[in-house]
Enzyme design. Structure first.
Site, mmCIF file in Angstrom:
data_model
loop_
_atom_site.group_PDB
_atom_site.id
_atom_site.type_symbol
_atom_site.label_atom_id
_atom_site.label_comp_id
_atom_site.label_asym_id
_atom_site.label_seq_id
_atom_site.Cartn_x
_atom_site.Cartn_y
_atom_site.Cartn_z
ATOM 1 N N LYS A 1 0.831 -1.207 0.000
ATOM 2 C CA LYS A 1 0.000 0.000 0.000
ATOM 3 C C LYS A 1 0.861 1.251 0.000
ATOM 4 C CE LYS A 1 -4.208 -1.803 2.165
ATOM 5 N NZ LYS A 1 -3.919 -3.227 1.969
ATOM 6 N N ARG B 1 -6.496 -8.538 -8.327
ATOM 7 C CA ARG B 1 -7.191 -9.827 -8.439
ATOM 8 C C ARG B 1 -8.677 -9.557 -8.670
ATOM 9 N NH1 ARG B 1 -9.779 -9.678 -3.551
ATOM 10 N NH2 ARG B 1 -8.664 -8.771 -1.806
ATOM 11 N N GLU C 1 -2.545 6.890 8.260
ATOM 12 C CA GLU C 1 -3.147 7.974 7.494
ATOM 13 C C GLU C 1 -4.319 8.575 8.258
ATOM 14 O OE1 GLU C 1 -4.203 6.037 3.851
ATOM 15 O OE2 GLU C 1 -6.099 5.279 4.627
#
Length: 687
Positions: A116, A292, A200
């Protein structure tokens, strides 16, 4: 196209892939663990190969065993499904090195988006807006806590290599940060083999909107519109729908173009999902890209009329995308509900056990339609602690959102699942909640609507109790008219040879007949509010029923000969219809689209339970592994204090003190595997 593909996954996605492959004339190979030897996906494929033990690390995460199975069965390609090795760049590369086609993106694309932190750095370079946060490699706890202070609380700690809600925590204050960070890192290491996290800003009232993208080897890339996945619990999606309610054409185009740009930036091939977090004012930020197929892909299939697994197979075989962007259209509205074996009233704790009954409403498979079920388990299967407890996905499609919502409510009411806890009743309440019906969606909907979604337990209605009482009577051989021809074997009906010798004898009847008297029976049943007493009386040929201290009311009933669990009751002037499933001492009653569970109380069983409870022990709510023990013998603890942390199904569960007390004994240590119901700690209540 391929002759044979191996499906490196299990459950409903393996069944889903097998069905599409069969339609295209492709042979499929299943792989399975020791726990899945009799699983549905094993029987859905043409061949099946065992690959190891029940734990995923001993089977479905073993790249070597999967590649060996492909070699031995002559498969040309491997479909990873979702989860397990589906986003593992090393596995994708190993497939390529072995001369096998990995039905997914290139290893370099997986690697680019697999972290990420790295993905957000890449997106920043492409001018895709990001949520303020720290996405770097430094992982010292003090440094990360400093970053959280700079960002400003509340913050979200998230596993850098994660997904599916695992390794995520909302942190409201500086004091909470150290323990939340440690827990996230443990969960991330356990689930993804990588403890790295990012921090975050936690957005207030955000929506989770994702864009389905598809790219081929000829350089074409399209998006198949958006899905709204805002309704979540523990950061895991519960309801998904497409298209997103309230989405404007301009915003759809902007998000779609950003998603396609993200895919093209890493040379993407195949199916992928670019996930965004959106604020009420319309601003959106890149969160991550899942390299995916997603669990929620059926809603996209429903509104586009496309089979995305077929698209995957064709693209992997080198064919161009079946459609261009300007050929794709949105048709109606679709909603997907994830049906889980879990207890919503206990913080969605997974439920382990056998699915005694599992019946679905009439549905179609693997195509757009009014109702669709994608399932990986069957009636009688075991939900184990080793894998995700999802039973199936229930998908509905309608002309608009309201029609789809109503169809979902009807479909949920027609599901029959017993033997363990499920979230079906919770999903029905969610579908009927005002916030959902008006599309007032955000990721905090479930906690925000907690009072409506988790109402206090209610006493069983008289109709439910009457159905239960009749089911017990019929189990004893009574059908309301004295005819015992359909009595349950062993219920007390006369022996067939006795009936043959004395066909007119009243003693062959088990219908409550008494010489010169009235038959009465008190049936104790336990509901959510405590023990209820159903009083049954037969006077001559007439039955009557009273609940607790209420008045007796005339009672008669009929059962469907073809479906003996289907009952029709006449209680005074009221007709009651329902289905009753009697398993041991448990009764599951379905009426008016709802399920009620009662316990038939046995005095001997109650006495035994009281004796077992005398020790004051804290028991394991499910099978799992002990991660930490915070107390020792002799420690004084307060109510609500964390005593033990367990891991089950890759999630952490904290066992807290139910009352003030003194620890008498600790029975397990860190690293121990425990089964459901074992006593973890003996705790003496404070005097």
């Amino acid at each position: 196209m391929f002759d044979t593909i191996l499906i490196a996954n299990r459950g409903e996605i393996a069944c889903r892939i097998a069905a599409t492959a069969r339609r295209l004339g492709i042979r499929t190979v299943a792989v399975y663990s020791e726990a899945d030897a009799q699983a549905r996906h094993v029987q859905a494929c043409d061949l099946a190969v065992p690959i190891g033990g029940a734990e995923p690390k001993s089977s479905y995460l073993r790249a070597d065993a999967i590649l060996d199975a492909a070699r031995r069965t002559g498969a040309q390609a491997i479909h990873p499904g979702y989860g397990f090795l589906s986003e593992n760049a090393d596995f994708a590369q190993a497939c390529e090195d072995a001369g096998l086609v990995f039905i997914g993106p290139p290893a370099r694309a997986i690697a680019a988006m697999g972290s990420k932190s790295a993905a957000k750095t890449l997106m920043a370079g492409a001018d895709v807006p990001l949520v303020p946060g720290y996405y770097g490699d430094r992982q010292e706890p003090d440094f990360l806590q400093d970053q959280a202070r700079t960002i400003g609380y509340p913050v979200l700690i998230k596993a850098s290599a994660g997904g599916g809600g695992k390794g995520m925590r909302i942190v409201e204050s500086d004091e909470e940060f150290p323990s939340a960070l440690a827990s996230c890192q443990r969960e991330a290491a356990s689930s993804f083999g990588n403890p790295q996290v990012l921090v975050e800003r936690y957005l207030l009232k955000p929506r989770h909107i994702e864009i389905q993208v598809f790219a081929d080897t000829q350089g074409q890339c399209v998006h198949l519109f958006e899905r709204d996945c805002s309704v979540q619990r523990r950061f895991q999606k519960v309801i998904e729908e497409a298209p997103a309610p309230g989405m404007t054409l301009e915003r759809r185009q902007a998000m779609g173009q950003a998603a396609v740009a993200a895919a093209q930036a890493v040379g993407y091939v195949g199916a992928g999902t670019v996930e965004f977090i959106a604020e009420p004012d319309g601003r959106f930020y890149f969160m991550e890209m899942n390299t995916r197929l997603q669990v929620e892909h059926p809603v996209t299939e429903a509104i586009t009329g496309q089979d995305l697994v077929e698209w995957q197979l064709r693209v992997a075989a080198g064919e161009p995308l079946p459609l261009r962007q300007d050929q794709l259209r949105i048709q109606g509205h679709a909603i997907e509900a994830r049906v889980y074996a879990e207890n919503p009233d206990k913080d969605f704790l997974p439920s382990i056990g056998h699915l005694d009954i599992l019946q679905w409403p009439p549905h179609v498979a693997f195509q757009a339609g009014a109702v669709r079920v994608d399932g990986g388990v069957r009636e009688g299967d075991m939900i184990t602690p080793y894998y995700d407890p999802m039973i199936a996905k229930l998908i509905v499609h309608g002309a608009d959102r309201e029609q789809a919502r109503r169809r979902m409510l009807h479909a949920l009411g027609a599901v029959r699942a017993t033997g363990l806890h499920t979230n079906i009743a919770f999903l029905a309440r969610l579908m009927d909640d005002p916030a959902f019906t008006t599309a007032d969606l955000d990721t905090g909907l479930i906690p925000r609507e907690h009072e409506r979604l988790f109402p206090p337990a209610q006493a069983a209605a008289d109709a439910v109790l009457a159905l239960a009482a009749v089911a017990v009577l019929r189990h004893s051989g009574l059908d309301g008219s004295g005819d015992c021809s359909h009595a349950v074997s062993g219920s007390g009906a006369a022996r067939p040879e006795t009936a043959a010798r004395h066909p007119a004898s009243p003693w062959r009847q088990v219908d409550g007949w008494r010489i010169g008297g009235v038959y009465e029976r008190i049936l104790p049943l336990q509901d959510a509010q405590g023990e209820r007493h159903i009083r049954l009386r037969r006077d001559g040929a007439a039955w009557s029923l009273a609940v607790d201290q209420g008045d007796f009311q005339p009672l008669s009933w009929q059962a469907d000969a073809q479906h003996p669990r289907h009952l029709r009751i006449q209680l005074a002037d009221r007709e009651i219809r329902g289905e009753v499933y009697l398993q041991g001492l448990r009764l599951d009653i379905f009426t008016d689209g709802r399920r009620s569970t009662l316990e038939w109380r046995d005095p001997i069983a109650l006495a035994r339970a009281d004796a077992d409870d005398a020790g004051g022990g804290l028991t394991a709510p499910m099978p799992g592994k002990i991660l930490s023990v915070a107390v020792a013998t002799g420690d004084v603890v307060k109510q609500g204090q964390a005593l033990v942390v367990m891991e089950a199904m890759k999630m952490e569960h904290t066992i807290e003190a139910p009352h003030d007390g003194v620890v008498q004994e600790v029975f397990y240590a860190v690293g121990d595997q425990v089964t459901e119901g074992v006593t973890l700690i003996a705790l003496e209540a404070a005097k």
